[in-house]
Design a protein around this motif. Sequence first.
Motif, PDB file in Angstrom:
ATOM      1  N   ALA A  34       0.947  -1.045   0.233  1.00 16.76           N
ATOM      2  CA  ALA A  34      -0.156   0.121   0.147  1.00 16.76           C
ATOM      3  C   ALA A  34       0.827   1.249  -0.018  1.00 16.76           C
ATOM      4  O   ALA A  34       0.408   2.297  -0.772  1.00 16.76           O
ATOM      5  N   GLU A  35       1.916   1.189   0.624  1.00 16.67           N
ATOM      6  CA  GLU A  35       2.845   2.249   0.805  1.00 16.67           C
ATOM      7  C   GLU A  35       3.528   2.665  -0.427  1.00 16.67           C
ATOM      8  O   GLU A  35       3.816   3.657  -0.879  1.00 16.67           O
ATOM      9  N   ILE A  36       3.902   1.437  -1.233  1.00 17.80           N
ATOM     10  CA  ILE A  36       4.643   1.738  -2.564  1.00 17.80           C
ATOM     11  C   ILE A  36       3.560   2.350  -3.538  1.00 17.80           C
ATOM     12  O   ILE A  36       3.844   3.316  -4.419  1.00 17.80           O
ATOM     13  N   VAL A  37       2.070   2.047  -3.431  1.00 14.95           N
ATOM     14  CA  VAL A  37       1.145   2.439  -4.322  1.00 14.95           C
ATOM     15  C   VAL A  37       1.064   3.834  -3.934  1.00 14.95           C
ATOM     16  O   VAL A  37       0.874   4.859  -4.991  1.00 14.95           O
ATOM     17  N   SER A  38       0.839   4.297  -2.930  1.00 16.69           N
ATOM     18  CA  SER A  38       0.843   5.604  -2.505  1.00 16.69           C
ATOM     19  C   SER A  38       1.806   6.407  -2.939  1.00 16.69           C
ATOM     20  O   SER A  38       1.674   7.674  -3.550  1.00 16.69           O
ATOM     21  N   VAL A  39       3.204   5.931  -2.786  1.00 18.54           N
ATOM     22  CA  VAL A  39       4.380   6.847  -3.479  1.00 18.54           C
ATOM     23  C   VAL A  39       4.264   7.097  -4.916  1.00 18.54           C
ATOM     24  O   VAL A  39       4.524   7.905  -5.676  1.00 18.54           O
ATOM     25  N   TRP A  40       3.568   5.990  -5.594  1.00 21.45           N
ATOM     26  CA  TRP A  40       3.585   6.075  -7.112  1.00 21.45           C
ATOM     27  C   TRP A  40       2.200   7.080  -7.369  1.00 21.45           C
ATOM     28  O   TRP A  40       2.688   7.712  -8.733  1.00 21.45           O
ATOM     29  N   ARG A  41       1.409   6.884  -6.836  1.00 20.99           N
ATOM     30  CA  ARG A  41       0.465   7.999  -7.006  1.00 20.99           C
ATOM     31  C   ARG A  41       0.732   9.348  -6.660  1.00 20.99           C
ATOM     32  O   ARG A  41       0.292  10.192  -7.508  1.00 20.99           O
ATOM     33  N   VAL A  42       1.627   9.639  -5.667  1.00 25.87           N
ATOM     34  CA  VAL A  42       1.678  11.031  -5.481  1.00 25.87           C
ATOM     35  C   VAL A  42       2.611  11.186  -6.718  1.00 25.87           C
ATOM     36  O   VAL A  42       2.537  12.482  -7.208  1.00 25.87           O
ATOM     37  N   ALA A  43       3.671  10.502  -7.029  1.00 27.05           N
ATOM     38  CA  ALA A  43       4.546  10.678  -8.216  1.00 27.05           C
ATOM     39  C   ALA A  43       3.769  11.273  -9.324  1.00 27.05           C
ATOM     40  O   ALA A  43       4.062  12.141 -10.267  1.00 27.05           O
ATOM     41  N   ALA A  44       2.878  10.276  -9.669  1.00 32.95           N
ATOM     42  CA  ALA A  44       2.223  10.541 -10.853  1.00 32.95           C
ATOM     43  C   ALA A  44       1.260  11.638 -10.758  1.00 32.95           C
ATOM     44  O   ALA A  44       1.224  12.503 -11.621  1.00 32.95           O
ATOM     45  N   ALA A  45       0.805  12.183  -9.614  1.00 29.58           N
ATOM     46  CA  ALA A  45       0.059  13.262  -9.433  1.00 29.58           C
ATOM     47  C   ALA A  45       0.882  14.592  -9.733  1.00 29.58           C
ATOM     48  O   ALA A  45       0.506  15.448 -10.505  1.00 29.58           O
ATOM     49  N   ILE A  46       2.194  14.448  -9.386  1.00 27.43           N
ATOM     50  CA  ILE A  46       3.051  15.707  -9.545  1.00 27.43           C
ATOM     51  C   ILE A  46       3.237  15.617 -10.972  1.00 27.43           C
ATOM     52  O   ILE A  46       3.293  16.820 -11.589  1.00 27.43           O
ATOM     53  N   LEU A  47       3.792  14.579 -11.688  1.00 28.56           N
ATOM     54  CA  LEU A  47       3.925  14.745 -13.061  1.00 28.56           C
ATOM     55  C   LEU A  47       2.534  15.384 -13.728  1.00 28.56           C
ATOM     56  O   LEU A  47       2.920  16.082 -14.924  1.00 28.56           O
ATOM     57  N   HIS A  48       1.180  14.909 -13.579  1.00 29.10           N
ATOM     58  CA  HIS A  48       0.172  15.278 -13.897  1.00 29.10           C
ATOM     59  C   HIS A  48       0.126  16.872 -13.899  1.00 29.10           C
ATOM     60  O   HIS A  48      -0.601  17.652 -14.584  1.00 29.10           O
ATOM     61  N   LEU A  49       0.308  17.256 -12.538  1.00 31.85           N
ATOM     62  CA  LEU A  49       0.201  18.640 -12.359  1.00 31.85           C
ATOM     63  C   LEU A  49       0.983  19.645 -13.259  1.00 31.85           C
ATOM     64  O   LEU A  49       0.819  20.759 -13.636  1.00 31.85           O
ATOM     65  N   GLY A  50       2.109  19.156 -13.531  1.00 31.06           N
ATOM     66  CA  GLY A  50       3.119  19.768 -14.677  1.00 31.06           C
ATOM     67  C   GLY A  50       2.531  20.304 -15.918  1.00 31.06           C
ATOM     68  O   GLY A  50       2.932  20.844 -16.730  1.00 31.06           O
ATOM     69  N   ASN A  51       1.584  19.096 -16.285  1.00 28.23           N
ATOM     70  CA  ASN A  51       0.792  19.193 -17.484  1.00 28.23           C
ATOM     71  C   ASN A  51      -0.180  20.257 -17.452  1.00 28.23           C
ATOM     72  O   ASN A  51      -0.965  20.427 -18.703  1.00 28.23           O
ATOM     73  N   ILE A  52      -0.729  20.705 -16.437  1.00 28.86           N
ATOM     74  CA  ILE A  52      -1.955  21.412 -16.305  1.00 28.86           C
ATOM     75  C   ILE A  52      -1.420  22.644 -17.030  1.00 28.86           C
ATOM     76  O   ILE A  52      -0.538  23.672 -16.722  1.00 28.86           O
ATOM     77  N   ALA A  53      -2.302  23.089 -17.905  1.00 30.47           N
ATOM     78  CA  ALA A  53      -2.091  24.490 -18.699  1.00 30.47           C
ATOM     79  C   ALA A  53      -3.412  25.636 -18.155  1.00 30.47           C
ATOM     80  O   ALA A  53      -4.421  25.240 -17.773  1.00 30.47           O
ATOM     81  N   PHE A  54      -2.925  26.932 -18.411  1.00 32.35           N
ATOM     82  CA  PHE A  54      -4.164  28.014 -17.871  1.00 32.35           C
ATOM     83  C   PHE A  54      -4.282  28.599 -19.015  1.00 32.35           C
ATOM     84  O   PHE A  54      -3.472  29.049 -19.995  1.00 32.35           O
ATOM     85  N   THR A  55      -5.534  29.251 -19.075  1.00 28.86           N
ATOM     86  CA  THR A  55      -5.939  30.315 -19.963  1.00 28.86           C
ATOM     87  C   THR A  55      -5.034  31.658 -19.789  1.00 28.86           C
ATOM     88  O   THR A  55      -4.869  31.990 -18.540  1.00 28.86           O
ATOM     89  N   PRO A  56      -4.849  32.453 -20.655  1.00 30.48           N
ATOM     90  CA  PRO A  56      -3.972  33.592 -20.529  1.00 30.48           C
ATOM     91  C   PRO A  56      -5.091  34.759 -19.930  1.00 30.48           C
ATOM     92  O   PRO A  56      -6.264  34.599 -20.061  1.00 30.48           O
ATOM     93  N   GLY A  57      -4.550  35.642 -19.380  1.00 28.18           N
ATOM     94  CA  GLY A  57      -5.433  36.688 -19.049  1.00 28.18           C
ATOM     95  C   GLY A  57      -5.451  36.906 -17.725  1.00 28.18           C
ATOM     96  O   GLY A  57      -4.639  36.256 -16.837  1.00 28.18           O
ATOM     97  N   GLU A  58      -6.251  37.758 -16.988  1.00 28.75           N
ATOM     98  CA  GLU A  58      -6.214  38.150 -15.514  1.00 28.75           C
ATOM     99  C   GLU A  58      -6.942  37.096 -14.809  1.00 28.75           C
ATOM    100  O   GLU A  58      -6.381  36.868 -13.567  1.00 28.75           O
ATOM    101  N   ARG A  59      -7.979  36.715 -15.063  1.00 28.08           N
ATOM    102  CA  ARG A  59      -8.958  35.649 -14.526  1.00 28.08           C
ATOM    103  C   ARG A  59      -8.592  34.572 -15.217  1.00 28.08           C
ATOM    104  O   ARG A  59      -9.565  33.790 -16.054  1.00 28.08           O
ATOM    105  N   THR A  60      -7.525  33.737 -14.768  1.00 31.17           N
ATOM    106  CA  THR A  60      -7.171  32.448 -15.578  1.00 31.17           C
ATOM    107  C   THR A  60      -7.862  31.410 -14.836  1.00 31.17           C
ATOM    108  O   THR A  60      -8.515  31.312 -13.845  1.00 31.17           O
ATOM    109  N   LYS A  61      -8.225  30.443 -15.941  1.00 32.01           N
ATOM    110  CA  LYS A  61      -8.969  29.077 -15.476  1.00 32.01           C
ATOM    111  C   LYS A  61      -7.994  27.973 -16.183  1.00 32.01           C
ATOM    112  O   LYS A  61      -6.965  28.196 -16.948  1.00 32.01           O
ATOM    113  N   VAL A  62      -8.223  26.859 -15.773  1.00 31.23           N
ATOM    114  CA  VAL A  62      -7.358  25.672 -16.299  1.00 31.23           C
ATOM    115  C   VAL A  62      -8.169  25.224 -17.512  1.00 31.23           C
ATOM    116  O   VAL A  62      -9.218  25.073 -17.834  1.00 31.23           O
TER     117      VAL A  62
END
Length: 84
Positions: free
Chosen positions: A1-29
């Motif tokens: 379970a601990e190893i799965v949690s570590v992999w889950r956090v690592a995958a989440a961090i990689l996905h966070l890096g792929n999040i893009a935002f709209t340009p402008g003052e009130r940005t959205k995902v």
Amino acid sequence: AEIVSVWRVAAAILHLGNIAFTPGERTKVKNQDVLQRASRMLGVEDKALAKALTNRGFQGGNRKSAVAIPLTGDEAAVARDGFA
């Protein structure tokens, strides 16, 4: 379970890096699918994660009221990278 949690956090961090935002003052995902994957892996709601990435919080002196200040697209990208 601990190893799965570590992999889950690592995958989440990689996905966070792929999040893009709209340009402008009130940005959205831009890419909600990536946001949903990251939030699911972190165990949080996508709306809460989107709000955390596109706003910064400010709490006044009375500590009862908090204000969310919208970030620009560039500021949100810096916040995302810092969080990751």
